[in-house]
Scaffold this motif. Sequence first.
Motif, PDB file in Angstrom:
ATOM      1  N   PRO A 142       0.843  -1.191   0.000  1.00 38.88           N
ATOM      2  CA  PRO A 142       0.000   0.000   0.000  1.00 38.88           C
ATOM      3  C   PRO A 142       0.888   1.254   0.000  1.00 38.88           C
ATOM      4  CG  PRO A 142      -0.536  -1.454   1.850  1.00 38.88           C
ATOM      5  CD  PRO A 142       0.721  -1.962   1.243  1.00 38.88           C
ATOM      6  N   VAL A 143       0.569   2.219  -0.821  1.00 41.16           N
ATOM      7  CA  VAL A 143       1.342   3.464  -0.854  1.00 41.16           C
ATOM      8  C   VAL A 143       0.446   4.605  -0.375  1.00 41.16           C
ATOM      9  CG1 VAL A 143       2.546   5.127  -2.329  1.00 41.16           C
ATOM     10  CG2 VAL A 143       2.848   2.678  -2.723  1.00 41.16           C
ATOM     11  N   GLU A 144       0.793   5.153   0.773  1.00 46.09           N
ATOM     12  CA  GLU A 144       0.007   6.264   1.319  1.00 46.09           C
ATOM     13  C   GLU A 144       0.835   7.531   1.469  1.00 46.09           C
ATOM     14  OE1 GLU A 144      -1.744   4.858   4.923  1.00 46.09           O
ATOM     15  OE2 GLU A 144      -3.129   3.536   3.833  1.00 46.09           O
ATOM     16  N   THR A 145       2.118   7.349   1.706  1.00 45.67           N
ATOM     17  CA  THR A 145       2.982   8.503   1.943  1.00 45.67           C
ATOM     18  C   THR A 145       4.176   8.475   0.990  1.00 45.67           C
ATOM     19  OG1 THR A 145       4.392   7.329   3.490  1.00 45.67           O
ATOM     20  CG2 THR A 145       2.447   8.402   4.416  1.00 45.67           C
ATOM     21  N   ALA A 146       4.898   9.581   0.967  1.00 38.18           N
ATOM     22  CA  ALA A 146       6.064   9.686   0.093  1.00 38.18           C
ATOM     23  C   ALA A 146       7.069   8.563   0.369  1.00 38.18           C
ATOM     24  CB  ALA A 146       6.715  11.050   0.287  1.00 38.18           C
ATOM     25  N   ILE A 165       8.975  17.190  -2.212  1.00 36.19           N
ATOM     26  CA  ILE A 165      10.114  16.359  -2.615  1.00 36.19           C
ATOM     27  C   ILE A 165      10.418  16.504  -4.105  1.00 36.19           C
ATOM     28  CG2 ILE A 165      10.908  13.954  -2.851  1.00 36.19           C
ATOM     29  CD1 ILE A 165       9.410  13.357  -0.222  1.00 36.19           C
ATOM     30  N   VAL A 166       9.367  16.624  -4.931  1.00 32.79           N
ATOM     31  CA  VAL A 166       9.616  16.686  -6.377  1.00 32.79           C
ATOM     32  C   VAL A 166       9.784  18.112  -6.910  1.00 32.79           C
ATOM     33  CG1 VAL A 166       8.461  14.484  -6.815  1.00 32.79           C
ATOM     34  CG2 VAL A 166       7.164  16.618  -7.027  1.00 32.79           C
ATOM     35  N   GLN A 167       9.570  19.106  -6.061  1.00 32.68           N
ATOM     36  CA  GLN A 167       9.688  20.498  -6.519  1.00 32.68           C
ATOM     37  C   GLN A 167      11.042  20.806  -7.191  1.00 32.68           C
ATOM     38  OE1 GLN A 167       7.181  22.662  -6.799  1.00 32.68           O
ATOM     39  NE2 GLN A 167       8.616  24.044  -7.813  1.00 32.68           N
ATOM     40  N   PRO A 168      12.152  20.310  -6.646  1.00 29.87           N
ATOM     41  CA  PRO A 168      13.431  20.574  -7.323  1.00 29.87           C
ATOM     42  C   PRO A 168      13.462  20.078  -8.763  1.00 29.87           C
ATOM     43  CG  PRO A 168      13.806  19.574  -5.161  1.00 29.87           C
ATOM     44  CD  PRO A 168      12.334  19.547  -5.393  1.00 29.87           C
ATOM     45  N   VAL A 169      12.726  19.030  -9.046  1.00 28.85           N
ATOM     46  CA  VAL A 169      12.678  18.513 -10.418  1.00 28.85           C
ATOM     47  C   VAL A 169      11.968  19.533 -11.313  1.00 28.85           C
ATOM     48  CG1 VAL A 169      11.803  16.663 -11.909  1.00 28.85           C
ATOM     49  CG2 VAL A 169      12.672  16.127  -9.617  1.00 28.85           C
ATOM     50  N   ASN A 170      10.818  20.039 -10.847  1.00 32.04           N
ATOM     51  CA  ASN A 170      10.109  21.070 -11.609  1.00 32.04           C
ATOM     52  C   ASN A 170      11.024  22.274 -11.850  1.00 32.04           C
ATOM     53  OD1 ASN A 170       8.010  19.336 -11.154  1.00 32.04           O
ATOM     54  ND2 ASN A 170       6.694  20.798 -10.096  1.00 32.04           N
ATOM     55  N   ASP A 171      11.706  22.700 -10.797  1.00 31.26           N
ATOM     56  CA  ASP A 171      12.582  23.878 -10.917  1.00 31.26           C
ATOM     57  C   ASP A 171      13.681  23.638 -11.940  1.00 31.26           C
ATOM     58  OD1 ASP A 171      11.052  25.018  -8.964  1.00 31.26           O
ATOM     59  OD2 ASP A 171      12.478  24.614  -7.334  1.00 31.26           O
ATOM     60  N   GLN A 172      14.261  22.463 -11.853  1.00 29.22           N
ATOM     61  CA  GLN A 172      15.371  22.131 -12.744  1.00 29.22           C
ATOM     62  C   GLN A 172      14.911  22.140 -14.203  1.00 29.22           C
ATOM     63  OE1 GLN A 172      16.928  18.178 -11.964  1.00 29.22           O
ATOM     64  NE2 GLN A 172      17.518  18.018 -14.122  1.00 29.22           N
ATOM     65  N   PHE A 173      13.753  21.563 -14.488  1.00 31.38           N
ATOM     66  CA  PHE A 173      13.273  21.542 -15.873  1.00 31.38           C
ATOM     67  C   PHE A 173      12.819  22.928 -16.325  1.00 31.38           C
ATOM     68  CE2 PHE A 173      13.473  16.998 -15.350  1.00 31.38           C
ATOM     69  CZ  PHE A 173      13.835  16.571 -16.611  1.00 31.38           C
ATOM     70  N   ALA A 174      12.224  23.687 -15.400  1.00 29.46           N
ATOM     71  CA  ALA A 174      11.790  25.039 -15.759  1.00 29.46           C
ATOM     72  C   ALA A 174      12.996  25.882 -16.188  1.00 29.46           C
ATOM     73  CB  ALA A 174      11.059  25.686 -14.592  1.00 29.46           C
ATOM     74  N   GLU A 175      14.117  25.682 -15.527  1.00 24.73           N
ATOM     75  CA  GLU A 175      15.330  26.438 -15.869  1.00 24.73           C
ATOM     76  C   GLU A 175      15.813  26.157 -17.278  1.00 24.73           C
ATOM     77  OE1 GLU A 175      18.579  25.807 -13.108  1.00 24.73           O
ATOM     78  OE2 GLU A 175      17.259  26.428 -11.447  1.00 24.73           O
ATOM     79  N   GLN A 176      15.544  24.944 -17.751  1.00 24.66           N
ATOM     80  CA  GLN A 176      16.042  24.547 -19.078  1.00 24.66           C
ATOM     81  C   GLN A 176      15.188  25.086 -20.216  1.00 24.66           C
ATOM     82  OE1 GLN A 176      16.367  20.284 -19.176  1.00 24.66           O
ATOM     83  NE2 GLN A 176      17.560  20.220 -17.286  1.00 24.66           N
ATOM     84  N   LEU A 177      13.967  25.541 -19.884  1.00 24.96           N
ATOM     85  CA  LEU A 177      13.064  25.991 -20.946  1.00 24.96           C
ATOM     86  C   LEU A 177      13.204  27.490 -21.173  1.00 24.96           C
ATOM     87  CD1 LEU A 177       9.878  24.017 -19.831  1.00 24.96           C
ATOM     88  CD2 LEU A 177      11.568  23.347 -21.555  1.00 24.96           C
ATOM     89  N   ASP A 178      12.624  27.967 -22.258  1.00 25.01           N
ATOM     90  CA  ASP A 178      12.624  29.390 -22.569  1.00 25.01           C
ATOM     91  C   ASP A 178      11.975  30.162 -21.398  1.00 25.01           C
ATOM     92  OD1 ASP A 178      12.777  31.577 -24.713  1.00 25.01           O
ATOM     93  OD2 ASP A 178      10.689  31.689 -24.024  1.00 25.01           O
ATOM     94  N   GLN A 179      12.732  31.089 -20.805  1.00 23.70           N
ATOM     95  CA  GLN A 179      12.287  31.737 -19.568  1.00 23.70           C
ATOM     96  C   GLN A 179      11.042  32.607 -19.754  1.00 23.70           C
ATOM     97  OE1 GLN A 179      13.477  30.843 -16.386  1.00 23.70           O
ATOM     98  NE2 GLN A 179      14.114  29.314 -17.871  1.00 23.70           N
ATOM     99  N   ASP A 180      10.952  33.218 -20.904  1.00 26.73           N
ATOM    100  CA  ASP A 180       9.786  34.049 -21.174  1.00 26.73           C
ATOM    101  C   ASP A 180       8.522  33.175 -21.228  1.00 26.73           C
ATOM    102  OD1 ASP A 180       8.420  36.453 -22.048  1.00 26.73           O
ATOM    103  OD2 ASP A 180       8.268  35.415 -23.984  1.00 26.73           O
ATOM    104  N   PHE A 181       8.656  32.020 -21.871  1.00 25.89           N
ATOM    105  CA  PHE A 181       7.536  31.076 -21.949  1.00 25.89           C
ATOM    106  C   PHE A 181       7.141  30.609 -20.544  1.00 25.89           C
ATOM    107  CE2 PHE A 181       6.348  26.576 -21.786  1.00 25.89           C
ATOM    108  CZ  PHE A 181       5.154  26.596 -22.496  1.00 25.89           C
ATOM    109  N   VAL A 182       8.133  30.240 -19.740  1.00 27.50           N
ATOM    110  CA  VAL A 182       7.873  29.721 -18.386  1.00 27.50           C
ATOM    111  C   VAL A 182       7.128  30.773 -17.559  1.00 27.50           C
ATOM    112  CG1 VAL A 182       8.963  28.973 -16.229  1.00 27.50           C
ATOM    113  CG2 VAL A 182       9.836  28.139 -18.422  1.00 27.50           C
ATOM    114  N   GLU A 183       7.592  32.021 -17.656  1.00 27.03           N
ATOM    115  CA  GLU A 183       6.954  33.100 -16.895  1.00 27.03           C
ATOM    116  C   GLU A 183       5.499  33.282 -17.300  1.00 27.03           C
ATOM    117  OE1 GLU A 183       8.745  37.123 -16.879  1.00 27.03           O
ATOM    118  OE2 GLU A 183      10.524  35.974 -16.223  1.00 27.03           O
ATOM    119  N   ARG A 184       5.272  33.324 -18.610  1.00 26.36           N
ATOM    120  CA  ARG A 184       3.905  33.519 -19.093  1.00 26.36           C
ATOM    121  C   ARG A 184       3.023  32.325 -18.740  1.00 26.36           C
ATOM    122  NH1 ARG A 184       3.661  33.584 -24.291  1.00 26.36           N
ATOM    123  NH2 ARG A 184       5.845  33.094 -24.660  1.00 26.36           N
TER     124      ARG A 184
END
Length: 372
Positions: free
Chosen positions: A193-197, A340-359
């Motif tokens: 059973p998976v209930e927590t991280a 826990i997964v937020q750093p992954v989002n941040d890391q990928f966001a950094e790799q994309l076009d910043q103007d696109f990410v902001e919008r």
Amino acid sequence: MKKKAVLSVTMAFGLTAVLAACGDAENNNGGADNGANNAEENVSDNNEAEAANSEYSSGDASYVIEAGIGLNNQHPQYEGLLRFKEIVEEATDGDVYVETYHSSQLGDDREMMEALQLGSQEVTIPSTAPVTNFVEEYAILDFPFLFANEDVAMEVLNGEIGDELLDSLEDQEMVGLAWWENGYRDLTNSTQPVETAEDFQGLTIRTMENEVHLEAFSELGANPTPMAFGELFTGMQQGTVDGQENPLATIYLEGFYEVQDYYSDTNHVYSPFVFLMSKQFYDSLPDDYQEIVGDAAQEAGEFQIEQNRAQNEELLDALIDEGMEHSEVTDEAREEMAEIVQPVNDQFAEQLDQDFVERFFQAVEEAEEMHQ
Ligand code: TK8
């Protein structure tokens, strides 16, 4: 930020090929009619059944659309595709004929997109995750815990930024006609059973062919294994993977309960579908037909979304009746996973076009204000 070894996309696809080679013996027949591995037989069965149901025929049409999806013919996505067929054939009085295929009969999401690029297939409706391998900005849609609810997601997708994402496919020889909905993804597995991280630790989980997902599940301590959807049932049956993640409708309608014991309502990622047409084919259509297929994709999508949401809401009881144990994931546990997964989002966001990410994030914020 922690650096991790990422399975490269090439490697992921290599693995898929190996798994496909190992797993072609048995039809992964779940509770529903899933004939992914009996493709040829099903293609002819399917077309005969379909021809009997249609008042039009491909022989009389000026244009034939071969449309394929990965899910089986029980899924609301297929109902949506049949609605598309009905609208287009009626509006063109059969001059555009639509042949529909399901259960990866024409290939998996990535293969079908490649066929669109080559002009050897006209329509497919993949989850957005594998689209990332064609247009990198799509990665942002698969960030875990991104959209607060389905209305926020649809507001963003049907707004300017969503249009931009559809338009960006043209460089890849595909035309994005509409957003459909797969829905919030939940975890199933056959081990615990998976209930927590913490419970993700050591689980081998099949993911879509998408690096954000791979990284996110690694971050949670699982062993993610990318695999095409068509090989998943056999993969679970043979124990190549302990678990997978998909919306409830898929879990139930593909009969995953036959090979999985535990269901957790993690809701970790909102998964859109995107309705794609081969650009070569689209460009060959006269203007009025282009408009018809565009409107039909949109209208059939609205119907698909409605059906899909109903199924995603209704099928939990049915899944439990089939013997799956439901592990309830609390908001608190979800927040911990998100952290826990937020750093992954941040890391990928950094790799994309910043103007696109902001919008993009601004559009999410505005949509959230409208749909609390
Ligand atoms: C079907 C896929 C599927 C997706 C996956 O072609 O691969 O798990 O959720 O629905 O697009």
